[in-house]
Design a protein around this motif. Structure first.
Motif, PDB file in Angstrom:
ATOM      1  N   ALA A   1       0.873  -1.169   0.000  1.00 47.92           N
ATOM      2  CA  ALA A   1       0.000   0.000   0.000  1.00 47.92           C
ATOM      3  C   ALA A   1       0.913   1.222   0.000  1.00 47.92           C
ATOM      4  CB  ALA A   1      -0.900   0.016   1.224  1.00 47.92           C
ATOM      5  N   THR A   2       0.794   2.052  -1.030  1.00 50.19           N
ATOM      6  CA  THR A   2       1.652   3.224  -1.164  1.00 50.19           C
ATOM      7  C   THR A   2       0.823   4.481  -0.955  1.00 50.19           C
ATOM      8  OG1 THR A   2       3.046   2.056  -2.751  1.00 50.19           O
ATOM      9  CG2 THR A   2       3.274   4.452  -2.671  1.00 50.19           C
ATOM     10  N   TYR A   3       1.299   5.369  -0.091  1.00 55.11           N
ATOM     11  CA  TYR A   3       0.632   6.627   0.193  1.00 55.11           C
ATOM     12  C   TYR A   3       1.544   7.767  -0.247  1.00 55.11           C
ATOM     13  CZ  TYR A   3      -2.533   3.721   2.809  1.00 55.11           C
ATOM     14  OH  TYR A   3      -3.449   2.752   3.146  1.00 55.11           O
ATOM     15  N   HIS A   4       0.982   8.742  -0.941  1.00 53.93           N
ATOM     16  CA  HIS A   4       1.750   9.862  -1.478  1.00 53.93           C
ATOM     17  C   HIS A   4       1.404  11.131  -0.707  1.00 53.93           C
ATOM     18  CE1 HIS A   4       2.981   7.587  -5.069  1.00 53.93           C
ATOM     19  NE2 HIS A   4       1.815   6.992  -4.908  1.00 53.93           N
ATOM     20  N   TYR A   5       2.422  11.842  -0.262  1.00 56.85           N
ATOM     21  CA  TYR A   5       2.255  13.062   0.522  1.00 56.85           C
ATOM     22  C   TYR A   5       3.007  14.206  -0.134  1.00 56.85           C
ATOM     23  CZ  TYR A   5       1.355   9.589   4.218  1.00 56.85           C
ATOM     24  OH  TYR A   5       0.891   8.529   4.950  1.00 56.85           O
ATOM     25  N   MET A   6       2.482  15.406   0.024  1.00 52.48           N
ATOM     26  CA  MET A   6       3.201  16.626  -0.322  1.00 52.48           C
ATOM     27  C   MET A   6       3.548  17.292   1.002  1.00 52.48           C
ATOM     28  SD  MET A   6       3.325  16.798  -3.629  1.00 52.48           S
ATOM     29  CE  MET A   6       3.772  18.481  -3.943  1.00 52.48           C
ATOM     30  N   GLN A   7       4.791  17.708   1.138  1.00 56.73           N
ATOM     31  CA  GLN A   7       5.263  18.322   2.375  1.00 56.73           C
ATOM     32  C   GLN A   7       5.735  19.733   2.075  1.00 56.73           C
ATOM     33  OE1 GLN A   7       5.299  16.909   5.439  1.00 56.73           O
ATOM     34  NE2 GLN A   7       6.416  18.488   6.508  1.00 56.73           N
ATOM     35  N   ALA A   8       5.276  20.689   2.857  1.00 52.72           N
ATOM     36  CA  ALA A   8       5.592  22.095   2.593  1.00 52.72           C
ATOM     37  C   ALA A   8       7.018  22.468   2.965  1.00 52.72           C
ATOM     38  CB  ALA A   8       4.610  22.989   3.338  1.00 52.72           C
TER      39      ALA A   8
ATOM     40  N   ASN B   1      -5.589  -1.802  13.148  1.00 49.81           N
ATOM     41  CA  ASN B   1      -5.903  -2.269  11.795  1.00 49.81           C
ATOM     42  C   ASN B   1      -4.651  -2.382  10.945  1.00 49.81           C
ATOM     43  OD1 ASN B   1      -8.595  -2.366  12.442  1.00 49.81           O
ATOM     44  ND2 ASN B   1      -9.136  -0.478  11.398  1.00 49.81           N
ATOM     45  N   THR B   2      -3.798  -1.378  11.022  1.00 47.16           N
ATOM     46  CA  THR B   2      -2.566  -1.372  10.243  1.00 47.16           C
ATOM     47  C   THR B   2      -1.656  -2.505  10.708  1.00 47.16           C
ATOM     48  OG1 THR B   2      -2.763   1.020  10.027  1.00 47.16           O
ATOM     49  CG2 THR B   2      -0.642   0.059   9.461  1.00 47.16           C
ATOM     50  N   ARG B   3      -1.553  -2.675  12.006  1.00 49.39           N
ATOM     51  CA  ARG B   3      -0.706  -3.748  12.563  1.00 49.39           C
ATOM     52  C   ARG B   3      -1.187  -5.118  12.081  1.00 49.39           C
ATOM     53  NH1 ARG B   3       4.095  -5.018  15.327  1.00 49.39           N
ATOM     54  NH2 ARG B   3       3.935  -7.242  15.016  1.00 49.39           N
ATOM     55  N   ALA B   4      -2.498  -5.320  12.042  1.00 47.24           N
ATOM     56  CA  ALA B   4      -3.044  -6.593  11.566  1.00 47.24           C
ATOM     57  C   ALA B   4      -2.654  -6.837  10.105  1.00 47.24           C
ATOM     58  CB  ALA B   4      -4.559  -6.617  11.730  1.00 47.24           C
ATOM     59  N   MET B   5      -2.672  -5.780   9.302  1.00 41.12           N
ATOM     60  CA  MET B   5      -2.272  -5.922   7.896  1.00 41.12           C
ATOM     61  C   MET B   5      -0.776  -6.209   7.788  1.00 41.12           C
ATOM     62  SD  MET B   5      -4.619  -3.179   5.861  1.00 41.12           S
ATOM     63  CE  MET B   5      -4.826  -1.920   7.101  1.00 41.12           C
ATOM     64  N   LEU B   6       0.032  -5.543   8.593  1.00 39.58           N
ATOM     65  CA  LEU B   6       1.473  -5.819   8.612  1.00 39.58           C
ATOM     66  C   LEU B   6       1.721  -7.280   8.973  1.00 39.58           C
ATOM     67  CD1 LEU B   6       2.699  -2.584  10.408  1.00 39.58           C
ATOM     68  CD2 LEU B   6       3.365  -3.283   8.090  1.00 39.58           C
TER      69      LEU B   6
ATOM     70  N   GLN C   1      12.393  13.583  -2.936  1.00 37.55           N
ATOM     71  CA  GLN C   1      11.410  12.577  -2.548  1.00 37.55           C
ATOM     72  C   GLN C   1      12.010  11.701  -1.451  1.00 37.55           C
ATOM     73  OE1 GLN C   1       9.839   9.347  -5.221  1.00 37.55           O
ATOM     74  NE2 GLN C   1       8.028  10.644  -5.069  1.00 37.55           N
ATOM     75  N   LEU C   2      11.207  11.434  -0.432  1.00 35.74           N
ATOM     76  CA  LEU C   2      11.636  10.601   0.687  1.00 35.74           C
ATOM     77  C   LEU C   2      10.699   9.404   0.775  1.00 35.74           C
ATOM     78  CD1 LEU C   2      13.473  10.259   3.169  1.00 35.74           C
ATOM     79  CD2 LEU C   2      11.830  11.604   4.450  1.00 35.74           C
ATOM     80  N   ASP C   3      11.266   8.219   0.820  1.00 35.96           N
ATOM     81  CA  ASP C   3      10.513   6.970   0.833  1.00 35.96           C
ATOM     82  C   ASP C   3      10.695   6.307   2.187  1.00 35.96           C
ATOM     83  OD1 ASP C   3       9.600   4.351   0.520  1.00 35.96           O
ATOM     84  OD2 ASP C   3      10.430   4.133  -1.491  1.00 35.96           O
ATOM     85  N   VAL C   4       9.598   6.130   2.931  1.00 36.59           N
ATOM     86  CA  VAL C   4       9.631   5.422   4.213  1.00 36.59           C
ATOM     87  C   VAL C   4       8.759   4.181   4.064  1.00 36.59           C
ATOM     88  CG1 VAL C   4       9.091   5.499   6.673  1.00 36.59           C
ATOM     89  CG2 VAL C   4       9.964   7.552   5.521  1.00 36.59           C
ATOM     90  N   THR C   5       9.384   3.010   4.142  1.00 35.69           N
ATOM     91  CA  THR C   5       8.664   1.749   4.003  1.00 35.69           C
ATOM     92  C   THR C   5       8.629   1.062   5.360  1.00 35.69           C
ATOM     93  OG1 THR C   5       9.355   1.545   1.712  1.00 35.69           O
ATOM     94  CG2 THR C   5       8.632  -0.467   2.795  1.00 35.69           C
ATOM     95  N   VAL C   6       7.434   0.614   5.763  1.00 38.86           N
ATOM     96  CA  VAL C   6       7.267  -0.062   7.053  1.00 38.86           C
ATOM     97  C   VAL C   6       6.796  -1.490   6.787  1.00 38.86           C
ATOM     98  CG1 VAL C   6       6.116  -0.047   9.303  1.00 38.86           C
ATOM     99  CG2 VAL C   6       6.674   2.124   8.181  1.00 38.86           C
ATOM    100  N   ARG C   7       7.542  -2.442   7.346  1.00 40.80           N
ATOM    101  CA  ARG C   7       7.222  -3.870   7.242  1.00 40.80           C
ATOM    102  C   ARG C   7       6.970  -4.423   8.640  1.00 40.80           C
ATOM    103  NH1 ARG C   7      11.089  -2.706   3.469  1.00 40.80           N
ATOM    104  NH2 ARG C   7      10.843  -3.657   1.418  1.00 40.80           N
ATOM    105  N   ASP C   8       6.414  -5.609   8.693  1.00 42.15           N
ATOM    106  CA  ASP C   8       6.131  -6.256   9.979  1.00 42.15           C
ATOM    107  C   ASP C   8       7.383  -6.329  10.848  1.00 42.15           C
ATOM    108  OD1 ASP C   8       4.515  -7.802  11.852  1.00 42.15           O
ATOM    109  OD2 ASP C   8       5.726  -9.505  11.209  1.00 42.15           O
TER     110      ASP C   8
END
Length: 96
Positions: free
Chosen positions: A33-40, A61-66, A82-89
């Motif tokens: 699941a990829t979420y895109h953000y704009m940061q000022a 809910n997120t933890r259950a999906m992880l 661009q900054l990429d933060v990926t979170v895995r279980d």
């Protein structure tokens, strides 16, 4: 996938920090699941990673999906950067 669909119906969404959630997608084949953000303004990558990992790992809910092997990828755009933060279980184990 349903969480991404809900996000897409509501974007743009002002987040609790200075970011705006502008889009999301789900890749079923890779279970990402990829979420895109704009940061000022500027971001501290280490602080952002710590905050997002803590939030993803502590939200039931997120933890259950992880736990089911879904990966959450947060892409922040700050100007040209661009900054990429990926979170895995496995990242949640270090949140003790």
């Amino acid at each position: 996938k349903s969480g991404v669909q809900v996000v897409m119906q509501r974007v743009p969404i002002q987040m609790e920090d200075q970011s705006v959630l502008v889009g999301a997608e789900y890749e079923p084949a890779s279970r990402v699941a990829t979420y895109h953000y704009m940061q000022a303004s500027k971001l501290d990558p280490a602080s952002l990673r710590t905050r997002l990992t803590a939030k993803n790992c502590s939200t039931p809910n997120t933890r259950a999906m992880l736990d089911r092997g879904i990966i959450f990828r947060h892409l922040y755009t700050v100007g040209e950067r661009q900054l990429d933060v990926t979170v895995r279980d496995r990242d949640c184990a270090s949140q003790g």
